[in-house]
Design a protein around this motif. Sequence first.
Motif, mmCIF file in Angstrom:
data_model
loop_
_atom_site.group_PDB
_atom_site.id
_atom_site.type_symbol
_atom_site.label_atom_id
_atom_site.label_comp_id
_atom_site.label_asym_id
_atom_site.label_seq_id
_atom_site.Cartn_x
_atom_site.Cartn_y
_atom_site.Cartn_z
ATOM 1 N N PHE A 123 46.749 41.255 31.712
ATOM 2 C CA PHE A 123 47.296 42.577 31.340
ATOM 3 C C PHE A 123 47.651 42.687 29.856
ATOM 4 O O PHE A 123 47.408 43.739 29.254
ATOM 5 C CB PHE A 123 48.490 42.935 32.226
ATOM 6 C CG PHE A 123 48.075 43.367 33.610
ATOM 7 C CD1 PHE A 123 47.656 44.671 33.853
ATOM 8 C CD2 PHE A 123 48.057 42.471 34.670
ATOM 9 C CE1 PHE A 123 47.242 45.078 35.119
ATOM 10 C CE2 PHE A 123 47.645 42.862 35.944
ATOM 11 C CZ PHE A 123 47.234 44.173 36.164
ATOM 12 N N ARG A 126 44.801 43.903 27.692
ATOM 13 C CA ARG A 126 44.498 45.329 27.946
ATOM 14 C C ARG A 126 45.538 46.241 27.315
ATOM 15 O O ARG A 126 45.241 47.349 26.895
ATOM 16 C CB ARG A 126 44.523 45.646 29.448
ATOM 17 C CG ARG A 126 43.445 44.962 30.250
ATOM 18 C CD ARG A 126 43.564 45.406 31.698
ATOM 19 N NE ARG A 126 42.881 44.457 32.567
ATOM 20 C CZ ARG A 126 42.618 44.661 33.844
ATOM 21 N NH1 ARG A 126 42.987 45.782 34.411
ATOM 22 N NH2 ARG A 126 42.002 43.755 34.560
ATOM 23 N N TYR A 178 43.168 38.155 39.837
ATOM 24 C CA TYR A 178 43.187 38.341 38.375
ATOM 25 C C TYR A 178 42.958 37.017 37.643
ATOM 26 O O TYR A 178 42.270 36.980 36.626
ATOM 27 C CB TYR A 178 44.513 38.965 37.925
ATOM 28 C CG TYR A 178 44.542 40.461 38.157
ATOM 29 C CD1 TYR A 178 43.682 41.315 37.452
ATOM 30 C CD2 TYR A 178 45.410 41.031 39.072
ATOM 31 C CE1 TYR A 178 43.696 42.689 37.666
ATOM 32 C CE2 TYR A 178 45.431 42.404 39.290
ATOM 33 C CZ TYR A 178 44.566 43.229 38.583
ATOM 34 O OH TYR A 178 44.568 44.583 38.792
#
Length: 218
Positions: A123, A126, A178
């Motif tokens: 994350f 991103r 993930y």
Amino acid sequence: MATSVKVYGPPISTAVSRVLACLHEKEVPYQLIPVNMAKGEHKKPEYLKIQPFGQVPAFEDEGFALFESRSICRYICEKYAKQGNKGLYGENPLAKASIDQWLEAESHSFSPPSSVLVFQLAFAPRMKLKQDQGAIRQNEEKLKKVLDVYEETLRESRFLAGDDFTLADLSHLPNTHYLVNSSDMGELFTERDNVGRWWSEISSRESWQKVVEMQKPA
Ligand SMILES: N[C@@H](CCC(=O)N[C@@H](CS)C(=O)NCC(=O)O)C(=O)O
């Protein structure tokens, strides 16, 4: 047939995706209610009435609200015991206790280091946030130790709580997904023979593949 329950939150959230996978296993129809986290909708007073910590997911059934993804999954399994995968949360006290034991291990041993790694490796890039290399190294070491225990358990049994796929395995899908697919930590799982075999089997279930599809950008 069950009435439609409501799940609030985006499928890319690990905790939301845990609940979605459970609903798919149990063949429970549901309505997915978007929560725009970028706009802070999860912190608005209306939303805090159903999730007082301002997190996703929130869940509603028959006008009754619940939060905490693992508790929601247990509830779904109990309420919809007679449909879908009937053994997902065990069918006798000992089976349930064994599943609960591994759900607790997931929550208290696996999730803390793996959640830090998911945030830092999948994350943060991103979100254009700087990665904390110290936290990555520290939590990689912690996760390795947890996976060494899993490797030994999975040498003895096909799944964590025995010969059947259960909520105990399902609860590991979001973070592992993930780490295997959006980070360079996938080998922590795939290089361990039994953890790798287990991951390949649980991640290819139709219930989870539907969640993966939902996570793809529109
Ligand atoms: N233990 C909770 C964790 C929920 C959680 O951490 N949700 C994250 C998304 S995966 C969230 O809402 N983060 C936003 C925030 O904490 O403000 C559960 O399993 O439901």
